[in-house]
Design a protein around this motif. Sequence first.
Motif, PDB file in Angstrom:
ATOM      1  N   GLU A 469      56.353  55.901  47.328  1.00 31.21           N
ATOM      2  CA  GLU A 469      56.416  56.471  48.685  1.00 31.21           C
ATOM      3  C   GLU A 469      56.394  55.361  49.742  1.00 31.21           C
ATOM      4  OE1 GLU A 469      54.258  57.239  46.383  1.00 31.21           O
ATOM      5  OE2 GLU A 469      53.705  59.363  46.366  1.00 31.21           O
ATOM      6  N   TRP A 470      55.545  54.369  49.496  1.00 30.04           N
ATOM      7  CA  TRP A 470      55.401  53.302  50.503  1.00 30.04           C
ATOM      8  C   TRP A 470      56.700  52.530  50.677  1.00 30.04           C
ATOM      9  CZ3 TRP A 470      52.797  52.802  54.570  1.00 30.04           C
ATOM     10  CH2 TRP A 470      52.677  51.579  55.224  1.00 30.04           C
ATOM     11  N   GLU A 471      57.420  52.334  49.556  1.00 29.59           N
ATOM     12  CA  GLU A 471      58.708  51.615  49.642  1.00 29.59           C
ATOM     13  C   GLU A 471      59.681  52.372  50.540  1.00 29.59           C
ATOM     14  OE1 GLU A 471      58.439  49.310  45.372  1.00 29.59           O
ATOM     15  OE2 GLU A 471      59.798  51.028  45.564  1.00 29.59           O
ATOM     16  N   ASP A 472      59.416  53.702  50.641  1.00 37.14           N
ATOM     17  CA  ASP A 472      60.260  54.559  51.474  1.00 37.14           C
ATOM     18  C   ASP A 472      59.640  54.752  52.873  1.00 37.14           C
ATOM     19  OD1 ASP A 472      62.205  56.544  51.966  1.00 37.14           O
ATOM     20  OD2 ASP A 472      60.739  58.110  51.493  1.00 37.14           O
ATOM     21  N   GLY A 473      58.517  54.023  53.122  1.00 36.45           N
ATOM     22  CA  GLY A 473      57.826  54.146  54.421  1.00 36.45           C
ATOM     23  C   GLY A 473      57.030  55.432  54.545  1.00 36.45           C
ATOM     24  N   SER A 474      56.706  56.048  53.389  1.00 28.73           N
ATOM     25  CA  SER A 474      55.994  57.339  53.427  1.00 28.73           C
ATOM     26  C   SER A 474      54.638  57.247  52.725  1.00 28.73           C
ATOM     27  CB  SER A 474      56.816  58.416  52.706  1.00 28.73           C
ATOM     28  OG  SER A 474      58.062  58.545  53.307  1.00 28.73           O
ATOM     29  N   VAL A 475      53.837  58.289  52.921  1.00 30.25           N
ATOM     30  CA  VAL A 475      52.552  58.417  52.212  1.00 30.25           C
ATOM     31  C   VAL A 475      52.418  59.861  51.738  1.00 30.25           C
ATOM     32  CG1 VAL A 475      51.314  56.617  53.489  1.00 30.25           C
ATOM     33  CG2 VAL A 475      51.356  58.946  54.397  1.00 30.25           C
ATOM     34  N   SER A 476      51.501  60.082  50.773  1.00 29.01           N
ATOM     35  CA  SER A 476      51.222  61.457  50.327  1.00 29.01           C
ATOM     36  C   SER A 476      49.997  61.974  51.058  1.00 29.01           C
ATOM     37  CB  SER A 476      50.883  61.473  48.831  1.00 29.01           C
ATOM     38  OG  SER A 476      52.019  61.269  48.098  1.00 29.01           O
ATOM     39  N   VAL A 477      50.101  63.200  51.513  1.00 31.91           N
ATOM     40  CA  VAL A 477      48.962  63.799  52.210  1.00 31.91           C
ATOM     41  C   VAL A 477      48.517  65.031  51.444  1.00 31.91           C
ATOM     42  CG1 VAL A 477      48.216  64.943  54.336  1.00 31.91           C
ATOM     43  CG2 VAL A 477      49.742  62.969  54.457  1.00 31.91           C
TER      44      VAL A 477
END
Length: 494
Positions: A469-477
Motif C-alpha cells: 500500500e505504501w508503495e502506492d502512497g496508501s495505508v490500510s484503515v
Amino acid sequence: MRGAIHMLVTTRLSSSFRPILLDFVFPCSPPCNFSIPRRLICAAATKANGGGGGGRSGSIVAPPLLTQDEDFQKIDVNPPKGTRDFPPEDMRLRNWLFNHFKEVSRLFGYEEVDFPVLETEALFIRKAGEEIRDQLYCFEDRGNRRVALRPELTPSLARLVIQKGKSVSLPLKWFAVGQCWRYERMTRGRRREHYQWNMDIIGVPQVTAEAELISSIVTFFKRIGITQSDVGFKVSSRKVLQELLTKYGVPEDMFGRVCIIIDKIEKIPIDEIKKELGFTGISEDAIEQLLQVLSVKSLDDLEDILGGAGEAIADLKQLFSLAEMFGYSEWIQFDASVVRGLAYYTGIVFEGFDRKGKLRAICGGGRYDRLLSTYGGDDIPACGFGFGDAVIVELLKEKDLLPELGQQVENIVCALDKDLQGAAATVATALRDKGQTVDLVLESKPLKWVFKRAARVNARRLVLVGKTEWEDGSVSVKVLSSGEQFQVKLSDLE
Ligand code: HAM
C-alpha cells in the motif's frame, strides 16, 4: 540537617593528573527527601597553558560524570504525607473536574487569573487567631525572607487587586484554580496539599454578587450530576453577629476574634467556647444570648430577635429573593451558626454541605469588604468562594457518580514492517497536522499487541502501514467499532 558532596576532581597540571578532593556542604532544612550518592567522582581535565591535547588554551573540558560505589539510599516512594501523585488515571479525573470549574466560570463571564504558590509569609498573618495561621507551611528562603506556601488564594487576589490599582476597571470577575497548602489534621476530604477553585467579584457592594456566585456553584453541581437532594448551602451574614455584638457593647475590633471562636462550636466543647468568648470581654449574659441566636434556623425567627430594620435581615432577604429568580431557592437555607473560620468576612457567608452530613464543607465563601485595607490598600467591596477538589470527589464516589474516564486516542498508527517505521512517522505527522490524536507504535510489534493497545487507549481506528500500500502512497484503515477496513491515499486520510 546538612548534607555533603565529596567531589574528586582530577586536574591535569603540566603533564601529570592530580586528584583533588572537594567537599561541598549544603544546608538542608527541613530534611531533604531525596538521597544523594554518597560519593560522586568527577573527572575534570584542565588543559595547562601550552600543553598538548588539542583544547583551547585555558578552557575546561566538560567532565564526564562517573559514579562509583553506587551506594544510593533507597527513597520512600510515597509522596510526603498529605500530598498526592497524579498518575494518568487520577490526572484524567483532575482534568475533568478542573475543566468543569473553568467552563462554569467562563459561562458566567469570569476571567482566569493565577498567583504564585509561594508568597511572603506576612500576607497570611492576621491577628484574629485563625486556624489557618497555625497550619501555614512557612520557612526562610536563602535570602532570609520569610515565605509561605499559600493556604488559600484570597490574600494573593487582594494583593494583585491593590497592585493593579486604578489600571483595572471595576467590577472584576475573576476565577482561579490553584494548589494550596495547609498543615491540617488529615480527615476524609482534607489534605495538606489540595486544589481550590475560586470565583471572586471585586467592586460590587450589592448582594447580587453573592447571589450570582452561589448560582455558579449550583450550575457546577448540576453539570456533574449532583442535585439539591444531595447538597445544600447554609447561608448567614456576619452582620447578624455584628449587630448582636454592637447591642452588647462589644468593641468592633473584637469582631473578627469572636467570629473565629464561634466557628469552632462544632469542634470544641461548648464550655471552652464560652471561656474563650469570656476572654474577649463579652459578658456571660451576652454569651448565652449569642449562643441562642446561633441556633436560629429561620429568617422570621431572626427578625423577631434583631428587629426588621438592620442590614443583616435586609441582605439575607434580598439573597433569598434573588435565589428564587436565579432558580436555586431549593438549594439554600438560613443557618445562623455559619460564620466561617476566616477573619476577613464582613457580610453574607455561605457553605456548601452534603445533606447526609458525612463530609466536611464542600465549599465556602462570603463577602470581605475590608480585606484590602488590612494590606494598606483602599477598600473595595468584594466577595467570593473557595471550592476544594477533595470533598467533591468523595461525594461523587458516595453517589456513584464518578465518570468513567479512559485514555482517549483517535488513531493507532503502526508499521507492518520495521523498514516502514519512517513511513508510519510520516502518516502520524499527517494525521496530527489535521488535528487527529495519534499513538504511533514505535517498535516492531505483532498485530495482536497492536489490537490490545488500541482497546486500552480506546482508539477509534487502526492505521496500518504495509509495504504494497505504501508503495502506492496508501495505508490500510480499520475502524474498530464496525470492523470496516479500507485502503486510502495518505492525502485523503482525514
Ligand atoms: P475555606 O473555607 O478555608 O475558604 O476553604 C474553601 C474550600 O477549600 C473548603 O470548603 C474546602 O472545599 C477546600 N479546602 C480547604 N482546606 C482544605 C484541605 N486542607 N483539604 C482539602 N480541601 C480543602 C477559603 O479558603 C477562602 N479563601 C474562600 C474564599 C474565596 N472566600 C472568598 N473568596
